[in-house]
Scaffold this motif. Structure first.
Motif, PDB file in Angstrom:
ATOM      1  N   HIS A  45      55.574  53.565  25.594  1.00  0.00           N
ATOM      2  CA  HIS A  45      55.929  52.679  26.702  1.00  0.00           C
ATOM      3  C   HIS A  45      55.012  51.453  26.663  1.00  0.00           C
ATOM      4  N   VAL A  46      55.359  50.443  27.425  1.00  0.00           N
ATOM      5  CA  VAL A  46      54.719  49.124  27.324  1.00  0.00           C
ATOM      6  C   VAL A  46      53.979  48.801  28.617  1.00  0.00           C
ATOM      7  N   GLU A  47      52.744  48.277  28.454  1.00  0.00           N
ATOM      8  CA  GLU A  47      51.981  47.714  29.564  1.00  0.00           C
ATOM      9  C   GLU A  47      51.855  46.210  29.321  1.00  0.00           C
ATOM     10  N   LYS A  48      52.280  45.413  30.307  1.00  0.00           N
ATOM     11  CA  LYS A  48      52.231  43.961  30.166  1.00  0.00           C
ATOM     12  C   LYS A  48      51.110  43.389  31.037  1.00  0.00           C
ATOM     13  N   LEU A  49      50.393  42.446  30.464  1.00  0.00           N
ATOM     14  CA  LEU A  49      49.306  41.763  31.163  1.00  0.00           C
ATOM     15  C   LEU A  49      49.486  40.261  30.998  1.00  0.00           C
ATOM     16  N   SER A  50      49.006  39.503  31.964  1.00  0.00           N
ATOM     17  CA  SER A  50      49.160  38.048  31.925  1.00  0.00           C
ATOM     18  C   SER A  50      48.120  37.406  31.001  1.00  0.00           C
ATOM     19  N   LYS A  51      48.547  36.345  30.332  1.00  0.00           N
ATOM     20  CA  LYS A  51      47.620  35.550  29.513  1.00  0.00           C
ATOM     21  C   LYS A  51      47.072  34.347  30.275  1.00  0.00           C
ATOM     22  N   GLU A  52      47.500  34.174  31.506  1.00  0.00           N
ATOM     23  CA  GLU A  52      47.082  33.015  32.283  1.00  0.00           C
ATOM     24  C   GLU A  52      45.626  33.153  32.739  1.00  0.00           C
ATOM     25  N   THR A  53      45.096  32.034  33.250  1.00  0.00           N
ATOM     26  CA  THR A  53      43.720  32.016  33.759  1.00  0.00           C
ATOM     27  C   THR A  53      43.705  32.450  35.217  1.00  0.00           C
ATOM     28  N   PHE A  54      42.805  33.370  35.538  1.00  0.00           N
ATOM     29  CA  PHE A  54      42.667  33.866  36.908  1.00  0.00           C
ATOM     30  C   PHE A  54      41.456  33.213  37.572  1.00  0.00           C
ATOM     31  N   SER A  55      41.476  33.206  38.896  1.00  0.00           N
ATOM     32  CA  SER A  55      40.359  32.659  39.683  1.00  0.00           C
ATOM     33  C   SER A  55      39.801  33.748  40.582  1.00  0.00           C
ATOM     34  N   LEU A  56      38.508  33.952  40.467  1.00  0.00           N
ATOM     35  CA  LEU A  56      37.808  34.881  41.347  1.00  0.00           C
ATOM     36  C   LEU A  56      37.057  34.065  42.399  1.00  0.00           C
ATOM     37  N   GLN A  57      37.398  34.247  43.642  1.00  0.00           N
ATOM     38  CA  GLN A  57      36.752  33.551  44.748  1.00  0.00           C
ATOM     39  C   GLN A  57      35.662  34.445  45.316  1.00  0.00           C
ATOM     40  N   PHE A  58      34.423  34.008  45.141  1.00  0.00           N
ATOM     41  CA  PHE A  58      33.292  34.804  45.623  1.00  0.00           C
ATOM     42  C   PHE A  58      32.743  34.168  46.894  1.00  0.00           C
ATOM     43  N   GLY A  59      32.687  34.960  47.965  1.00  0.00           N
ATOM     44  CA  GLY A  59      32.114  34.487  49.223  1.00  0.00           C
ATOM     45  C   GLY A  59      33.119  33.910  50.190  1.00  0.00           C
ATOM     46  N   TYR A  60      34.344  33.744  49.781  1.00  0.00           N
ATOM     47  CA  TYR A  60      35.373  33.219  50.681  1.00  0.00           C
ATOM     48  C   TYR A  60      36.738  33.635  50.137  1.00  0.00           C
ATOM     49  N   GLU A  61      37.756  33.432  50.957  1.00  0.00           N
ATOM     50  CA  GLU A  61      39.127  33.742  50.557  1.00  0.00           C
ATOM     51  C   GLU A  61      40.048  32.650  51.098  1.00  0.00           C
ATOM     52  N   GLU A  62      40.787  32.047  50.216  1.00  0.00           N
ATOM     53  CA  GLU A  62      41.726  30.994  50.609  1.00  0.00           C
ATOM     54  C   GLU A  62      43.143  31.545  50.506  1.00  0.00           C
ATOM     55  N   LYS A  63      43.820  31.544  51.646  1.00  0.00           N
ATOM     56  CA  LYS A  63      45.167  32.115  51.702  1.00  0.00           C
ATOM     57  C   LYS A  63      46.007  31.329  52.687  1.00  0.00           C
ATOM     58  N   ASP A  64      47.177  30.896  52.213  1.00  0.00           N
ATOM     59  CA  ASP A  64      48.111  30.122  53.041  1.00  0.00           C
ATOM     60  C   ASP A  64      47.449  28.881  53.632  1.00  0.00           C
TER      61      ASP A  64
END
Length: 322
Positions: free
Chosen positions: A64-83
């Motif tokens: 079976h197949v596991e798919k993962l993204s090749k894109e760049t991710f952002s880790l926000q440390f100390g805050y969270e930006e949403k909507d």
């Protein structure tokens, strides 16, 4: 009444159709341009597939197949930006600097999955490991930095040090992640009173630096003026030195000429030197040349003769005009 044989036949045909359907549906898969896939054979990871398009494999449950993204991710440390809204977490961002001051620091880490197999199997939660490593790296670097550097001109150096330390930790944990960039978002003081005190200290330091720069400028100006005056004095002294050397050379030349004349006519030269010296020492004195001839003293009145010497006749043209 339906016979047992017929039931078995229908059941077998159903299972066969189901099996063929499963085989038909699970022997192929597609990979998007932004994805990468890992083939698992009985749970064991094979080579990752990153080429986009249609691919084939053994049917489930063999593979079976596991798919993962090749894109760049952002880790926000100390805050969270949403909507469009930002939520801070002061308890996570509060840390102590190397000179024992408290600051609030948060940042963004850009990362991507570079080894899907390790990302899937070397850790239960690679993103949690990345978050903890980010916290440890930032606190370590801030803890060895001064508050002035953290709040003003030292941010770029802090970012570089955090990235270097974080990359080494992630490489050590071997979770298939690579760090692309680290960017400090905000580094600030914990409350208004501390901010005001720090601002006052910063303003005083800036004023001090301004005064020091002005004093340095005045010092350089005076040094340049003194240097110019020194050069002028040296130039005048050099000119005077050259003039005196030339005069000395002229005096030496005159002395040599007189000495040569003296060697040929000692008495005449001696009398001449005496007369010239008297004229220099006593310019207003009357000088007489005297000759002692027996009992009668005779002299030659040169000064009186100079006074009695007739004036040269005027030009004819001037007489006619009169």
């Amino acid at each position: 009444m339906v016979s047992l044989k017929r039931v078995y036949t229908i059941t077998g045909l159903g299972l066969l159709i189901l099996l063929l359907g499963v085989v038909a549906l699970t022997t192929w898969y597609t990979v998007d341009e932004s994805d990468q896939a890992v083939i698992l054979t009985f749970g064991k990871a094979e080579d990752a597939v990153s080429e986009p398009g249609l691919h084939f494999k053994l049917p489930w449950p063999i593979q079976h197949v596991e798919k993962l993204s090749k894109e760049t991710f952002s880790l926000q440390f100390g805050y969270e930006e949403k909507d469009g809204k930002v939520k801070d977490f002061p308890s996570e961002t509060k840390m102590i600097t190397g000179d024992e001051n408290i600051v609030l620091a948060d940042l963004v880490v850009q990362w991507k999955i570079t080894d899907p197999e390790k990302y899937l199997f070397n850790a239960e939660d690679p993103q949690e490991i990345l978050y903890d490593s980010t916290s440890a790296s930032l606190r370590s670097i801030i803890g060895s930095s001064k508050i002035d550097d953290a709040l003003t001109s030292g941010k770029a150096e802090i970012e570089a040090d955090v990235r270097e330390l974080l990359s080494s930790l992630v490489e050590k944990y071997d979770v298939g992640i690579s760090i692309l960039a680290v960017k400090l978002q905000d580094v600030e003081l914990p409350n208004d009173d501390v901010r005001k005190a720090f601002t006052d200290v910063t303003d005083a330091r800036e004023t001090s630096n301004t005064k020091i720069n002005e004093a340095q400028k005045y010092r350089n100006q005076k040094l340049n003026e003194a240097k110019g005056e020194e050069d002028a004095i040296k130039s005048r002294a050099e000119g005077e030195r050259a003039a005196r050397l030339e005069r000395a050379r002229g005096d030496v030349a005159v002395f040599n000429e007189l000495y040569n004349e003296y060697k040929g006519n000692k008495d005449i030269t001696k009398e001449r030197l005496i007369l010239e010296t008297l004229e220099q020492v006593l310019p207003s004195a009357e000088i007489y040349i005297m000759n002692d001839d027996g009992n009668t003293m005779k002299y030659f009145p040169i000064r009186q003769m100079e006074k009695e010497q007739p004036k040269p006749p005027a030009e004819e043209g001037s007489e006619d005009n009169e």
